[in-house]
Scaffold this active site. Structure first.
Site, PDB file in Angstrom:
ATOM      1  N   THR A  28       0.830  -1.207   0.000  1.00 14.79           N
ATOM      2  CA  THR A  28       0.000   0.000   0.000  1.00 14.79           C
ATOM      3  C   THR A  28       0.864   1.257   0.000  1.00 14.79           C
ATOM      4  OG1 THR A  28      -0.193  -0.181   2.414  1.00 14.79           O
ATOM      5  CG2 THR A  28      -2.021  -1.026   1.099  1.00 14.79           C
ATOM      6  N   ILE A 105       0.569  -9.977  -5.306  1.00 12.44           N
ATOM      7  CA  ILE A 105       0.686 -10.476  -6.670  1.00 12.44           C
ATOM      8  C   ILE A 105       1.367  -9.460  -7.584  1.00 12.44           C
ATOM      9  CG2 ILE A 105      -1.333 -11.972  -6.451  1.00 12.44           C
ATOM     10  CD1 ILE A 105      -2.984  -9.833  -7.916  1.00 12.44           C
ATOM     11  N   ASP A 106       1.997  -8.434  -6.986  1.00 12.36           N
ATOM     12  CA  ASP A 106       2.478  -7.288  -7.768  1.00 12.36           C
ATOM     13  C   ASP A 106       3.926  -7.385  -8.239  1.00 12.36           C
ATOM     14  OD1 ASP A 106       4.010  -6.527  -5.375  1.00 12.36           O
ATOM     15  OD2 ASP A 106       2.101  -5.802  -4.593  1.00 12.36           O
ATOM     16  N   HIS A 121      -0.202 -16.309  -3.768  1.00 14.00           N
ATOM     17  CA  HIS A 121      -1.403 -16.038  -4.564  1.00 14.00           C
ATOM     18  C   HIS A 121      -1.092 -15.738  -6.023  1.00 14.00           C
ATOM     19  CE1 HIS A 121      -3.460 -14.920  -0.512  1.00 14.00           C
ATOM     20  NE2 HIS A 121      -3.485 -16.223  -0.741  1.00 14.00           N
ATOM     21  N   CYS A 150      -5.084 -14.987 -26.968  1.00  7.75           N
ATOM     22  CA  CYS A 150      -3.777 -15.482 -27.389  1.00  7.75           C
ATOM     23  C   CYS A 150      -3.524 -15.123 -28.845  1.00  7.75           C
ATOM     24  CB  CYS A 150      -3.726 -16.989 -27.184  1.00  7.75           C
ATOM     25  SG  CYS A 150      -2.188 -17.768 -27.708  1.00  7.75           S
ATOM     26  N   CYS A 153      -3.301 -18.803 -30.838  1.00 14.58           N
ATOM     27  CA  CYS A 153      -4.445 -19.692 -31.082  1.00 14.58           C
ATOM     28  C   CYS A 153      -5.805 -19.048 -30.840  1.00 14.58           C
ATOM     29  CB  CYS A 153      -4.313 -20.963 -30.240  1.00 14.58           C
ATOM     30  SG  CYS A 153      -4.684 -20.689 -28.480  1.00 14.58           S
ATOM     31  N   ASN A 214       2.565  -4.208  12.049  1.00 12.04           N
ATOM     32  CA  ASN A 214       1.310  -3.913  11.368  1.00 12.04           C
ATOM     33  C   ASN A 214       0.704  -2.637  11.945  1.00 12.04           C
ATOM     34  OD1 ASN A 214      -0.266  -5.020   9.223  1.00 12.04           O
ATOM     35  ND2 ASN A 214      -1.907  -5.451  10.667  1.00 12.04           N
TER      36      ASN A 214
END
Length: 243
Positions: A28, A105-106, A121, A150, A153, A214
């Site tokens: 963040t 996931i960055d 993840h 894609c 294909c 945290n």
């Protein structure tokens, strides 16, 4: 330096077997919104709630709407690593940190220089055709209009991101368990520890020092040897590292 930060400095200085377990709060500070904070994605208004959009069923049944949300809210490709990412990379380079286990996931940990990153993840930077399994990068996904197809294909491309209703990669889980169970110090940072099965990995820690950094309380605070409240970038950024 207050007492808790001084203690954190001592713990890190005295260990060369540290594992970091992090969540959305680590990113963040790089401008990437999280999911569960007051200003996060779960508190914004869409035609469908984010937890519905980010599900396997929704991806299959409403692929175009999934990608409208994904394109606008999940592909934050302009984000840069912050002080927390950079310090973790430095700790690994100095031989003190054995692995970063992340729910993000960055790809910012790798961008900062971390080499041993376990992505529970998945990652927006890996995408594959569901038909022929050709690989595509995040820039291709960002440039695509509507549903990314894609070039080889014509199949629908899917991000290598774990959606709701999908299981985590078992090899990544096993590797995470191995690192956590062997660690002397486990630092938990920037996560509410509300997402399972990822949060359950903490149960495998048997080392000397469990540290939680945290901004808000977590379910594991009562088990921690040290709680440090505040900005993880600012807290880790001030740690002095010697080889």
């Amino acid at each position: 330096m207050d007492e808790s930060r001084q203690k954190l400095q001592e713990i890190i200085s005295n260990s060369d077997n540290i594992v970091f377990f992090g969540g959305a709060g680590v990113s963040t500070e790089s401008g990437i919104p999280d999911f569960r904070s007051v200003d996060g994605l779960y508190h914004q208004k869409y035609d469908f709630p984010p937890e519905t959009i980010l599900s396997h069923t929704f991806f299959v049944r409403n692929t175009k709407e999934f990608y409208r949300f994904y394109h606008d809210k999940m592909l934050c490709l302009d984000a840069k690593p912050n002080a927390a990412h950079r310090k973790l990379a430095e700790l690994e380079e100095k031989g003190k940190l054995k692995a970063v286990i992340t729910q993000n996931i960055d790809g910012l940990h790798q961008m900062a220089g971390s080499r041993r990153v376990l992505e529970l993840h998945g990652s927006v930077h890996r995408n594959y055709c569901q038909r022929c399994h050709a690989s595509y990068d995040a820039q291709y996904m960002l440039a695509a209009e509507g549903v990314p197809l894609c070039e080889k294909c014509g199949g629908v491309i899917k991000p290598d991101v774990v959606l709701y209703e999908e299981g985590l990669d078992m090899q990544t889980m096993q590797d995470s368990i191995s690192y956590i169970s062997a660690a002397d110090v486990l630092i938990i940072g920037g996560t509410s520890l509300a997402v399972y099965p990822a949060a359950g990995l903490i149960d495998y820690f048997r080392g000397s020092h469990l540290v939680v950094i945290n901004k808000s309380p977590t379910p594991r605070d009562k088990y921690a040897d040290l709680l440090v409240q505040g900005s993880i970038g600012e807290i880790l950024g001030n740690i002095q590292v010697s080889s």
